[in-house]
Design an enzyme around this catalytic site. Sequence first.
Site, PDB file in Angstrom:
ATOM      1  N   ARG A 162       0.845  -1.196   0.000  1.00  0.00           N
ATOM      2  CA  ARG A 162       0.000   0.000   0.000  1.00  0.00           C
ATOM      3  C   ARG A 162       0.878   1.243   0.000  1.00  0.00           C
ATOM      4  O   ARG A 162       1.551   1.541   0.990  1.00  0.00           O
ATOM      5  CB  ARG A 162      -0.927   0.018   1.221  1.00  0.00           C
ATOM      6  N   ASP A 444      -3.780   2.865  14.128  1.00  0.00           N
ATOM      7  CA  ASP A 444      -2.995   3.532  13.097  1.00  0.00           C
ATOM      8  C   ASP A 444      -3.613   4.897  12.844  1.00  0.00           C
ATOM      9  O   ASP A 444      -4.458   5.364  13.619  1.00  0.00           O
ATOM     10  CB  ASP A 444      -2.868   2.673  11.837  1.00  0.00           C
TER      11      ASP A 444
END
Length: 532
Positions: A162, A444
């Site tokens: 990603r 996160d």
Amino acid sequence: MKGVRIVGYVPPEQKDILSEDAIMFVVTLHRLFNPTRLALLKKRVGREAEINSGVLPDFLPETAYIRDDPTWKGPSPAPGLRDRRVEITGPVDRKMVINALNSGASTYMADFEDSSSPTWSNMISGQLNLRDAIQKTISFTDPKGKAYRLRSDGKTCTLLVRPRGWHMVEKHLLIDNEPCSASIFDFGLFFFHNAKRLVANGHGPYFYLPKMESHLEARLWNDIFNVSQDTIGIPRGTIRATVLIETILAAFEMDEIIYELRDHSAGLNCGRWDYIFSVIKKFRNDPRFILPDRSQVTMTVPFMDAYVRLLIKTCHRRGVHAMGGMAAQIPIKDDVAANTAAMDKVRNDKRREVLAGHDGTWIAHPALAKIAFEEFDKYMPSPNQFYIRREEVVVTASELLNTNVVGASITEKSIRDNLYVCLVYMESWLRGTGCVPVNNLMEDAATAEISRSQLFQWVHHAVRTDDGTAITPEYVGSLLREEVGKLESTGKYPKIRQTEKLMATQISGYEYSDFLTTLCYDELVSSTSGRL
């Protein structure tokens, strides 16, 4: 290289990653496509202005022909991506890369985005770590002498990567006096160094694409994929990309996003935490969209349930994967009862996903793999569930925008919890760590974004807590100072005062940064660049 400057220190062991050929590949992509990226970011600003003027999102009339055409399909799953029932995600530090590939999960999404703090060192060492892993030369020895290597039986999971989102830049690579697109930087370096080796290993260069807001942004990725494949001489369609549907605007363009990626599509994913963040963010000025305590915004509330049903139907209609969301729980070692309750939540969540028709799910910790596999193996004996078409599903725009939460509540604890998550996460991010255990969850940037955006929303609308206390800038400011004091007293948070200064800008009810990562990036660059 004319017009190109690297302004970060490059240790000798990383110089191959930033070879002249690799940099020129990235530079070429940036020069070709950065103008389009900037134009699309400008379109985002325009759409937000429309929302603030009262124009709510809807399915696009100009692309109805794509949605209404039942004949077009995505490609068949690529090698290594047929069965994706359990995907583990995490940052790209060396130990994590080895452990994730060895975890026994179906795939590993190596993350340069929300679970990585984008220091120059993290981004370049991450590229080196992935290259070494693909070449099967990676190893790591921790300070205690424990050695980590890839499994000797060769049974490592399929790798996906990603890159950072379109809104981010890489300020350590300047091209024609402007910072490089971080998306192009992350993608370009990985693709240049590893695409042919991945194909030779029997897979291909596979990606997750974050935070897109329109099918035009997917079209930009598709153009980059085509140019990249043509440049190094591999067939178009070798790249595969799964798109995270983690913005409310992208939810209205799922068909179109798959269509734009065509032969590069590997499906869509319910990026649920960022999706909640996006809903708060886009409608933060509209009192009809005030959300309660984060713990109450579950997958069963109307707008989240509609989003899941539409995603599964859309993906399976087009013959591509419909991936479930993240289980952020981590094992609780010292409390059996609390750990049992947490693992039960994971099991129930994964069972809900597989029974809804998802083809796989995300976990943040290897210990959750067993639970996730048990639920998907029990209810999904086939490699995927493309045959569950959910043809009965009809999702309207009003359902995607129905944020009503039964029994909604906001308490002082809600405010303190949001402040604590933001402070602990942001402080760690500023020190170079982007994946942080907080309150027995692996947090996160997405979950910090929810907390930050809720605080703004509650202050902006002068919401009252359950006991009648008005949530004002002064009230939240006093709680902020208290929470900072508690953290500072532990001696474990050296950047807590810088964090407080940044966080204070977000609780006035007026100033709101588009992303925490862009808010904090300049501070990160100035404090972690090292030798220049």
